[in-house]
Design an enzyme around this catalytic site. Structure first.
Site, PDB file in Angstrom:
ATOM      1  N   ARG A 190       0.810  -1.227   0.000  1.00 19.90           N
ATOM      2  CA  ARG A 190       0.000   0.000   0.000  1.00 19.90           C
ATOM      3  C   ARG A 190       0.844   1.277   0.000  1.00 19.90           C
ATOM      4  NH1 ARG A 190      -2.635  -4.197   0.866  1.00 19.90           N
ATOM      5  NH2 ARG A 190      -4.826  -4.348   0.280  1.00 19.90           N
ATOM      6  N   TYR A 227     -26.679  -1.393 -18.580  1.00 16.66           N
ATOM      7  CA  TYR A 227     -27.264  -2.667 -18.132  1.00 16.66           C
ATOM      8  C   TYR A 227     -28.703  -2.889 -18.600  1.00 16.66           C
ATOM      9  CZ  TYR A 227     -22.993  -3.010 -15.510  1.00 16.66           C
ATOM     10  OH  TYR A 227     -21.654  -3.081 -15.192  1.00 16.66           O
ATOM     11  N   HIS A 357      -1.052  -8.053 -13.891  1.00 12.23           N
ATOM     12  CA  HIS A 357      -2.463  -8.407 -13.705  1.00 12.23           C
ATOM     13  C   HIS A 357      -2.984  -9.075 -14.983  1.00 12.23           C
ATOM     14  CE1 HIS A 357      -6.268  -8.223 -11.577  1.00 12.23           C
ATOM     15  NE2 HIS A 357      -6.791  -8.141 -12.774  1.00 12.23           N
ATOM     16  N   ALA A 358      -3.585 -10.255 -14.824  1.00 11.70           N
ATOM     17  CA  ALA A 358      -3.984 -11.046 -15.990  1.00 11.70           C
ATOM     18  C   ALA A 358      -5.003 -10.312 -16.856  1.00 11.70           C
ATOM     19  CB  ALA A 358      -4.579 -12.372 -15.516  1.00 11.70           C
ATOM     20  N   HIS A 387     -10.310 -18.339 -17.008  1.00 14.48           N
ATOM     21  CA  HIS A 387     -11.032 -17.058 -17.027  1.00 14.48           C
ATOM     22  C   HIS A 387     -10.609 -16.242 -18.252  1.00 14.48           C
ATOM     23  CE1 HIS A 387     -12.791 -13.344 -15.219  1.00 14.48           C
ATOM     24  NE2 HIS A 387     -11.809 -12.778 -15.894  1.00 14.48           N
ATOM     25  N   GLU A 388      -9.294 -16.107 -18.429  1.00 14.37           N
ATOM     26  CA  GLU A 388      -8.792 -15.279 -19.539  1.00 14.37           C
ATOM     27  C   GLU A 388      -9.152 -15.888 -20.889  1.00 14.37           C
ATOM     28  OE1 GLU A 388      -8.029 -12.401 -18.962  1.00 14.37           O
ATOM     29  OE2 GLU A 388      -7.771 -12.619 -16.811  1.00 14.37           O
ATOM     30  N   HIS A 391     -12.518 -15.036 -22.095  1.00 14.84           N
ATOM     31  CA  HIS A 391     -12.602 -13.753 -22.822  1.00 14.84           C
ATOM     32  C   HIS A 391     -12.205 -13.956 -24.285  1.00 14.84           C
ATOM     33  CE1 HIS A 391     -13.434 -11.174 -19.423  1.00 14.84           C
ATOM     34  NE2 HIS A 391     -12.301 -11.430 -18.799  1.00 14.84           N
ATOM     35  N   GLU A 415     -17.162 -11.594 -18.135  1.00 16.35           N
ATOM     36  CA  GLU A 415     -16.352 -12.059 -16.997  1.00 16.35           C
ATOM     37  C   GLU A 415     -16.772 -13.455 -16.519  1.00 16.35           C
ATOM     38  OE1 GLU A 415     -13.720 -10.611 -16.231  1.00 16.35           O
ATOM     39  OE2 GLU A 415     -14.068  -8.702 -17.234  1.00 16.35           O
ATOM     40  N   TRP A 487     -13.471   4.182   1.906  1.00 19.66           N
ATOM     41  CA  TRP A 487     -13.066   2.829   1.465  1.00 19.66           C
ATOM     42  C   TRP A 487     -13.195   1.834   2.611  1.00 19.66           C
ATOM     43  CZ3 TRP A 487     -11.995   0.191  -2.901  1.00 19.66           C
ATOM     44  CH2 TRP A 487     -11.196  -0.941  -2.847  1.00 19.66           C
ATOM     45  N   ARG A 491     -15.607  -1.340   3.204  1.00 19.39           N
ATOM     46  CA  ARG A 491     -14.986  -2.661   3.415  1.00 19.39           C
ATOM     47  C   ARG A 491     -15.615  -3.320   4.641  1.00 19.39           C
ATOM     48  NH1 ARG A 491     -10.970  -5.455   0.704  1.00 19.39           N
ATOM     49  NH2 ARG A 491      -9.084  -4.944   1.828  1.00 19.39           N
ATOM     50  N   HIS A 515      -7.766  -2.361 -10.484  1.00 18.74           N
ATOM     51  CA  HIS A 515      -8.863  -1.797 -11.267  1.00 18.74           C
ATOM     52  C   HIS A 515      -9.145  -0.336 -10.948  1.00 18.74           C
ATOM     53  CE1 HIS A 515      -9.111  -6.140 -11.150  1.00 18.74           C
ATOM     54  NE2 HIS A 515      -9.840  -6.122 -12.247  1.00 18.74           N
ATOM     55  N   ARG A 524     -18.946  -5.628 -12.662  1.00 18.11           N
ATOM     56  CA  ARG A 524     -18.975  -6.750 -13.608  1.00 18.11           C
ATOM     57  C   ARG A 524     -18.580  -8.064 -12.918  1.00 18.11           C
ATOM     58  NH1 ARG A 524     -14.298  -4.839 -17.729  1.00 18.11           N
ATOM     59  NH2 ARG A 524     -15.754  -3.119 -17.917  1.00 18.11           N
ATOM     60  N   TYR A 525     -17.662  -8.015 -11.975  1.00 17.69           N
ATOM     61  CA  TYR A 525     -17.195  -9.253 -11.341  1.00 17.69           C
ATOM     62  C   TYR A 525     -18.217  -9.762 -10.321  1.00 17.69           C
ATOM     63  CZ  TYR A 525     -12.836  -7.714 -13.457  1.00 17.69           C
ATOM     64  OH  TYR A 525     -11.885  -7.279 -14.347  1.00 17.69           O
TER      65      TYR A 525
HETATM   66  O1  X8Z Z   1      -9.333  -8.808 -12.905  1.00 16.18           O
HETATM   67  C1  X8Z Z   1      -9.754  -9.937 -12.988  1.00 16.18           C
HETATM   68  C2  X8Z Z   1      -9.340 -10.817 -14.166  1.00 16.18           C
HETATM   69  C3  X8Z Z   1      -9.110 -10.049 -15.392  1.00 16.18           C
HETATM   70  S1  X8Z Z   1     -10.583  -9.461 -16.100  1.00 16.18           S
HETATM   71  C4  X8Z Z   1      -8.071 -11.541 -13.827  1.00 16.18           C
HETATM   72  N1  X8Z Z   1     -10.534 -10.455 -12.010  1.00 16.18           N
HETATM   73  C5  X8Z Z   1     -10.891  -9.680 -10.828  1.00 16.18           C
HETATM   74  C6  X8Z Z   1      -9.688  -9.419  -9.936  1.00 16.18           C
HETATM   75  O2  X8Z Z   1      -8.633 -10.038 -10.137  1.00 16.18           O
HETATM   76  O3  X8Z Z   1      -9.802  -8.613  -9.019  1.00 16.18           O
HETATM   77  C7  X8Z Z   1     -11.139 -11.784 -12.002  1.00 16.18           C
HETATM   78  C8  X8Z Z   1     -11.859 -11.888 -10.690  1.00 16.18           C
HETATM   79  C9  X8Z Z   1     -11.905 -10.509 -10.102  1.00 16.18           C
HETATM   80 ZN    ZN Z   2     -11.854 -10.977 -16.846  1.00 12.99          ZN
END
Ligand code: X8Z
Ligand code: ZN
Length: 548
Positions: A190, A227, A357-358, A387-388, A391, A415, A487, A491, A515, A524-525
């Site tokens: 942090r 939406y 980050h994926a 997950h990826e 997409h 997602e 925040w 939480r 994000h 979205r998640y």
């Molecule tokens: O960011 C993601 C993916 C890419 S769209 C890896 N996710 C969120 C995260 O990591 O915070 C998937 C689950 C939630």
């Molecule tokens: Zn994703």
């Protein structure tokens, strides 16, 4: 990454669109004389033609800017930040100009369904708008690229010892059971977001100004308008969902808190207060599967440890992705193109900064699909690969759609697809892959269900609260001085989780989650974590009557 919320270069597109607008205004009247009086209201045909041109231009311009974003994420340097910022500036300017031109058709009667829907998408589908003012657009883009770079390069450098990147800090949070070590890793990460706060505040200011110019109260209203329902009703829909699934989370929270109290003592984990966020096995306390060993039901075993199996069988990043691909192939999808394997990033490079980050990319919205991920050989990354790939296969399945329809019904759908497949990474499936000798006895299912709950149920309130925070920030309910307190209020309200200690006055803890500086909407998640179970349930092969 999908094109609309991303980068797009300007080049001649705006000039062209403007020229068309001009031509429409000065088109000869029916009697052949040039129009002298007030400009006529545009027609439904003109609206359809405008949409078609906008789509063509956005599709054309998307590729180069997408490549720029790819290069920045794969090589974070001073220059790539600058170049990506320029591309993003041009893209945002194009999007905003098209969106404001689209407003000309607001009152047109007799629009066909697609034109009506696409005009709405053009007017409201900008994730990070900027004001029309060119200098402000440039500033907005620079801020975006800088914050992405800061997150990607981020590291905690203790007084003694080497700097630790996010992946290393995440490993500590996942594996250590020493509160002091956990706390240092948690607080260390942090430190990366402290210098983002002012940049973020300015980004919000500019984006809100852009949203207001496009007729929205603020950026949150704009995000909520995607939406297929009245944006004012969307939060209520989320509340309803949360009320339905919240009790499940509460039960899990209660159990986990008690177990963590046994592990660390009730002076660290009070029996009736929020759980300190550094003890849940994940840097953001968003999913808790890494503390399975601490909370597992005593009368059962999970039956197997997928991480150990993958490592024991000699899996590497590439073979994990190949196994993911094989799952999609088994459902009848065509194999991924050779370029996917040539151009994707699977392993964290030793010699340069990347955004780990994926993410999944469709560079040309046709076949140039890629993922970018710093894969470790473990169960979590095995699932993230699915997950990826979800997409990528979604993107490819929609490549013949018109540009604005290449996304999903809403962002939660995109997602949810890969996650739906991950739900089928069952013992039976692992046995088919040769990863498990035999399917453990059903008496172990309680353990498997607990693992699933730690991953999926634990995520729900986090999936919800990130944008609850952002929407309040966008609405001006708090200024930068109140960002961090809000925040932690949210939480606690949603997750029942607290900061492990007093936070510094200048802390900006939301910025420590990809994000937020990356400006990716998060609701979205939450939706995906509901949808994937609906998809899973409804994709089950029906059992013929009388078969059981
Ligand atoms: O960011 C993601 C993916 C890419 S769209 C890896 N996710 C969120 C995260 O990591 O915070 C998937 C689950 C939630
Ligand atoms: Zn994703």
């Amino acid at each position: 990454m999908s094109k609309l919320p991303h980068l797009i270069t300007l080049c001649c597109s705006l000039a062209l669109l403007a020229a068309c607008e001009q031509a429409a205004k000065t088109a000869p009247a029916a009697n052949g004389a040039a129009e002298q009086s007030a400009p006529q209201a545009p027609t439904a045909e003109e609206a359809a033609a405008f949409v078609a041109r906008a789509e063509e231009k956005l599709a054309q311009l998307g590729q180069e800017s997408e490549r720029m974003a790819w290069v920045l994420s794969n090589f974070i340097t001073f220059d790539t930040e600058l170049l990506a910022a320029r591309a993003s500036e041009q893209y945002t300017a194009a999007q905003v100009e098209i969106a404001s031109q689209a407003a000309r058709f607001n009152e047109v009667q007799g629009l066909d369904y697609d034109t009506h829907r696409k005009l709405h998408m053009l007017k409201s589908g900008i994730i990070i708008p900027a004001p029309l003012d060119a200098a402000k657009t440039a500033e907005q883009s620079e801020i975006g690229a800088r914050m992405s770079g800061m997150y990607g390069k981020g590291a905690y450098c203790p007084d003694e010892g080497d700097c630790l990147a996010l992946g290393e800090l995440e490993d500590i949070i996942a594996e250590s059971r020493k509160p002091d070590e956990l706390l240092e890793a948690w607080e260390g990460w942090r430190t990366v977001s402290l210098p983002m706060k002012d940049l973020y505040a300015r980004q919000v200011e500019l984006a809100n100004e852009g949203a207001a110019e496009l007729g929205f109260d603020d950026l949150g209203t704009m995000w909520r308008s995607a939406y297929d329902m009245d944006p004012a009703e969307f939060p209520g829909e989320l509340d309803t969902l949360w009320n339905q699934v919240g009790p499940l989370y509460e039960a899990l929270h209660c159990h986990v808190r008690a177990k963590l109290g046994e592990q660390y003592g009730t002076d660290i984990v009070p029996a009736d207060g929020p759980i300190p966020a550094h003890l849940l096995g994940n840097m953001w306390a968003q999913s808790w599967e890494n503390i399975y060993d601490l909370v597992a039901p005593p009368e059962t075993a999970a039956g197997y440890d997928l991480t150990q199996i993958l490592q024991g069988k000699g899996y590497d990043a590439r073979s994990m992705v190949e196994t993911g691909e094989a799952f999609f192939s088994s459902l009848g999808f065509e194999q991924l193109p050779e370029t996917f394997w040539e151009r994707s990033l699977f392993v964290k490079p030793a010699d340069r900064d990347v955004v780990c980050h994926a993410s999944a990319w469709d560079i040309d919205e046709q076949d140039d699909l890629r993922i970018k991920m710093c894969i470790d050989v473990n169960a979590e990354d095995f699932k993230t690969i699915h997950h990826e790939l979800g997409h990528n296969y979604y993107q490819r399945a929609y490549k013949e759609q018109s540009f604005l329809y290449r996304g999903s019904a809403n962002d939660g759908f995109h997602e949810a697809v890969g996650d739906t497949l991950s739900l089928s990474i069952t013992p039976e499936y692992l046995q088919k892959l040769g990863l498990l000798e035999e399917v453990p006895d059903a008496s172990g299912d309680l353990g498997l269900l607990m693992q699933q709950a730690l991953e999926k149920i634990a995520f729900l309130p986090f999936g919800l609260m990130v944008d609850q925070w952002r929407w309040k920030v966008f609405a001006g309910e708090v200024g930068p001085d109140g960002y961090n307190d809000l925040w932690w209020q949210l939480r606690e309200k949603y997750q029942g989780v607290a900061a492990p200690g007093e936070r510094p006055d200048d802390a900006f803890d939301p910025g420590a989650k990809y994000h937020v500086p990356g400006n990716t909407p998060y609701t979205r998640y939450f939706l995906a974590h509901i949808l994937q179970f609906q998809f899973h349930r409804d994709s089950a092969v029906p059992v013929p009557p009388g078969a059981v």
